[in-house]
Design a protein around this motif. Structure first.
Motif, short mmCIF file in Angstrom:
data_model
loop_
_atom_site.label_atom_id
_atom_site.label_comp_id
_atom_site.label_asym_id
_atom_site.label_seq_id
_atom_site.Cartn_x
_atom_site.Cartn_y
_atom_site.Cartn_z
N SER A 240 0.43 3.38 -14.37
CA SER A 240 1.61 4.43 -14.38
C SER A 240 2.36 4.24 -15.64
O SER A 240 2.99 5.09 -16.13
N GLU A 241 2.37 3.03 -16.06
CA GLU A 241 3.22 2.50 -17.22
C GLU A 241 2.40 3.18 -18.48
O GLU A 241 3.05 4.03 -19.39
N HIS B 155 -0.95 2.86 -9.19
CA HIS B 155 0.00 3.18 -8.04
C HIS B 155 -0.76 4.13 -7.02
O HIS B 155 -0.62 3.72 -5.82
N ALA C 115 2.72 7.21 -18.60
CA ALA C 115 3.98 7.56 -18.84
C ALA C 115 4.41 7.29 -20.50
O ALA C 115 4.98 8.14 -21.15
N ASN D 185 7.72 11.05 -14.21
CA ASN D 185 7.72 10.54 -13.19
C ASN D 185 6.40 10.85 -12.36
O ASN D 185 5.66 10.22 -11.83
N ARG E 119 3.69 8.63 -13.87
CA ARG E 119 3.56 7.27 -13.00
C ARG E 119 3.06 7.59 -11.69
O ARG E 119 2.38 6.56 -11.37
#
Length: 276
Positions: A249-250, A230, A253, A221, A224
Motif C-alpha cells: 500500500s505504501e 492490505h 501510494a 486511498n 493503498r
C-alpha cells in the motif's frame, strides 16, 4: 473530477448485455477471489470458467451502469489527450491510444477470460484494456476506495500499462519473467505495476484543471486499498512479500505521488530504483 462537457472517447468497445460463460460471485466471495486472484497474481481463471461451465445471463444495463460507462469514456478521453501530449513533448513520438472494452459479467480476451471478479486488466496481445463497470461499485463498497477519482485512477492505471507496451517495456519484462524464478518474476511484476502507478500520477498532474478538492487523496486511498499487503490481510492471510505482484500500500501510494509531483516520465523508472 470535473468532466462535464469533456468529450467522450471513440476508443470504447461496448460488450455490455452480451452475457457469457462463467460463475456469479456475490459480495464476500467476490472480495476473496479479487484479493487472492487479481491483486496477488494467482491465476483464478479456472475458478471463474470451470465449475460446470455455468452460463451467466446478460446483466440488465442500469442507470448506474450507463453513468459508469459515460464516466469511463470521458476519463479515457483525458488519457488520450494527456499521453498524446506527453509522448510528443517528452519523447518526440506519436502516441497510439488503446481500445477499452466495457462489459458486464464475463467476456473473452486473447489473454484469457475476463470477469468482474478478476478486476480490470490490460491485454497486450490485442492492445485493449478490459473493465466491467460494476467493478467501480466493488472498489467503493467492498474495498473502501470511494470517490470518482479513485475510479479514474483505476482506468488511468490500465492505460498506463498500454503506455508501457508502447514504450516496449511490457515485452521486455515478459521475456525477463520467462527466464526467472517465480519469486524473481513476481519482483519484476511489482516494478511493472509500481511504474504504472507512477505513470498514473503523471496523468493526474496533467489533468489538474479537471480536479476537485480531495481528488488526489481519493487516488492515494485507492492505491493503498489495493496494495498486496492490505488485500492479503483483508483476505485473512499473513502478508507474504515473496508473493506480491503489485506492491505494498505504501509503495503504490508513494509511486503515484512521485509521478504526480514530477509530471515527468523519467521519474517513473522503477526498474532502476534501489528502493521501491
Amino acid at each position: 473530477m470535473r468532466l462535464k462537457g469533456f468529450r467522450r472517447s471513440r476508443n470504447v468497445e461496448d460488450r455490455r448485455g452480451m452475457g457469457g460463460g462463467g460463475l456469479r460471485l456475490g459480495g464476500v466471495g467476490l472480495l476473496i477471489v479479487l484479493a487472492i486472484g487479481y491483486f496477488t497474481g494467482i491465476d483464478i481463471t479456472p475458478l471463474l470458467e470451470g465449475a460446470g461451465g455455468q452460463q451467466t445471463a446478460p446483466r440488465e444495463i442500469s442507470a448506474e451502469d450507463e453513468a459508469a460507462a459515460e464516466f469511463t469514456s470521458r476519463v479515457l478521453a483525458t488519457t488520450e489527450e494527456v499521453w498524446t501530449g506527453v509522448f510528443e513533448a517528452q519523447l518526440g513520438e506519436t502516441y497510439v491510444p488503446p481500445v477499452l472494452v466495457i462489459y458486464s459479467g464475463v467476456t473473452q480476451s486473447p489473454c484469457g477470460g475476463a470477469s468482474g471478479a478478476t478486476g480490470p486488466f490490460y491485454c497486450p496481445a490485442d492492445r485493449k484494456a478490459y473493465l466491467d463497470t460494476e467493478f467501480f461499485g466493488t472498489l467503493s463498497r467492498e474495498l473502501g476506495a470511494k470517490g470518482d477519482f479513485a475510479a479514474a485512477y483505476v482506468i488511468a492505471h490500465e492505460v498506463a500499462h498500454h503506455v508501457q507496451n508502447e514504450l516496449g517495456i511490457l515485452p521486455q519484462v515478459s521475456r525477463a519473467r520467462q527466464q526467472a524464478s517465480q519469486v524473481e518474476a513476481n519482483q519484476l511484476t511489482v516494478r511493472l505495476e509500481l511504474q504504472a502507478d507512477c505513470l498514473s500520477g503523471v496523468w493526474a498532474r496533467s489533468v489538474e484543471g479537471l480536479l476537485e478538492p480531495g481528488d488526489i487523496e481519493e487516488a492515494l486511498n485507492a492505491a493503498r486499498r489495493i496494495g498486496d499487503d492490505h488485500l492479503q490481510k483483508r483476505a485473512g492471510r499473513v502478508p507474504q512479500p515473496h508473493t506480491f505482484t503489485h506492491g505494498t500500500s505504501e509503495q503504490r501510494a508513494r509511486w503515484f505521488a512521485t509521478g504526480y509531483e514530477s509530471g515527468d516520465l523519467r521519474s517513473c523508472d522503477t526498474f532502476a530504483a534501489d528502493r521501491l
